[in-house]
Design a protein around this motif. Sequence first.
Motif, PDB file in Angstrom:
ATOM      1  N   VAL A 137       3.900  28.437  70.166  1.00  0.00           N
ATOM      2  CA  VAL A 137       3.216  29.663  70.464  1.00  0.00           C
ATOM      3  C   VAL A 137       3.245  30.703  69.379  1.00  0.00           C
ATOM      4  N   ARG A 138       4.421  30.668  68.904  1.00  0.00           N
ATOM      5  CA  ARG A 138       4.666  31.984  67.949  1.00  0.00           C
ATOM      6  C   ARG A 138       3.777  31.572  66.679  1.00  0.00           C
ATOM      7  N   THR A 139       3.523  30.466  66.270  1.00  0.00           N
ATOM      8  CA  THR A 139       2.600  30.032  65.138  1.00  0.00           C
ATOM      9  C   THR A 139       1.269  30.261  65.355  1.00  0.00           C
ATOM     10  N   LYS A 143      -1.847  32.860  63.960  1.00  0.00           N
ATOM     11  CA  LYS A 143      -3.091  32.629  63.673  1.00  0.00           C
ATOM     12  C   LYS A 143      -4.067  33.403  64.209  1.00  0.00           C
ATOM     13  N   LEU A 144      -3.811  34.338  65.293  1.00  0.00           N
ATOM     14  CA  LEU A 144      -4.521  35.239  65.618  1.00  0.00           C
ATOM     15  C   LEU A 144      -4.438  36.605  65.067  1.00  0.00           C
ATOM     16  N   LEU A 145      -3.356  36.678  64.754  1.00  0.00           N
ATOM     17  CA  LEU A 145      -3.125  38.027  63.824  1.00  0.00           C
ATOM     18  C   LEU A 145      -3.984  38.056  62.504  1.00  0.00           C
ATOM     19  N   ARG A 167     -10.154  36.236  52.712  1.00  0.00           N
ATOM     20  CA  ARG A 167      -9.407  35.781  54.114  1.00  0.00           C
ATOM     21  C   ARG A 167      -8.136  35.437  54.163  1.00  0.00           C
ATOM     22  N   LEU A 168      -7.243  35.447  54.850  1.00  0.00           N
ATOM     23  CA  LEU A 168      -5.961  35.106  54.661  1.00  0.00           C
ATOM     24  C   LEU A 168      -5.655  33.820  55.525  1.00  0.00           C
ATOM     25  N   LEU A 169      -6.378  33.339  56.529  1.00  0.00           N
ATOM     26  CA  LEU A 169      -6.253  32.196  57.154  1.00  0.00           C
ATOM     27  C   LEU A 169      -6.693  30.901  55.988  1.00  0.00           C
ATOM     28  N   ASN A 246       3.251  25.065  60.533  1.00  0.00           N
ATOM     29  CA  ASN A 246       2.650  26.037  59.985  1.00  0.00           C
ATOM     30  C   ASN A 246       1.422  25.707  59.026  1.00  0.00           C
ATOM     31  N   ALA A 247       1.646  24.610  58.319  1.00  0.00           N
ATOM     32  CA  ALA A 247       0.743  24.179  57.504  1.00  0.00           C
ATOM     33  C   ALA A 247      -0.586  23.681  58.147  1.00  0.00           C
TER      34      ALA A 247
END
Length: 303
Positions: A137-139, A143-145, A167-169, A246-247
């Motif tokens: 959930v934290r990861t 992704k939303l941020l 972009r950052l994603l 995370n990856a």
Amino acid sequence: MTAAVVAETTGASPHPEPQEHSPKRKLTGYWLLLPGGLWLIVFFVLPLYSLVATSLYDPDGSVLQGYDMTWAFSNYWHALQDYWSPLVRSLVYGAVATFICLVLGYLLAYAIAFKSGRWKNLMLVLVIAPFFTSFLVRTLSWKLLLRDDGFIVNTLQFLHIVGADGRLLATPVAVIAGLVYNFLPFMVLPLFASIDKIDHRLIEASSDLYSRPAVGFFKVTWPLSLPGVVSGTLLTFIPAVGDYINAQLLGSPKQRMIGNVIQDLFTKANDYPAAGALSVILMLLILVMVLFYVRRAGTEDLL
């Protein structure tokens, strides 16, 4: 009468030697160690043996036909040849994330230890508060941020830090940011435990001796906090290198880490020998690096 006089009259020694422990008492310590030893055997030794055995299976086997134990040490060489890039990428991402966590975590731990006053316990609770929610959930929240039309990207574009199409994603920045966020508490808590034990009078003494704050920090505070630094870096680097969430959620195929490769080999490709060989290589590589780091850092206070 004193004990010496009584001993002289009775012929007994004034200092009788302690009686030897009974065999039953000697076995008590081993019985107490038995549950922990069985736990390690079942959940560490046997899985480790199974993993090493899997890495030596015949690479020409399959899940349906089964694998034969052929002691195929060539699996390790082929795994390094095919997947050296994500292995190196994982080490780099883990090292960068650990360094960022060390800088941020040291500042935070120092502030909590010396500057927080009666708010110390509350700030420690806030540090571990993310653990109350799922790692996944934290990861996903990151992704939303970091989404392309989010506040962070729009702000960076407005400040011309990121291009109009930037972009950052799906970039290394997003993956490392996720690693830093998720593993920062593992750095802060050991650092706080080490810094909080430092006698503040030593720091005051360094200033009384006309030492500049920077010199006093590196001569007094930093050496005394090294046990926390070593513990925090190990607790951060080791899981960060093996991470794959995370990856997978914040990166792209270009940011795949070794954990993603091992997961795919086990679950999708069903290439158990290659997956096992990669797992053993990663484990041995981290073990060698940790032993070298601990030896070079000097951790007598940790023992």
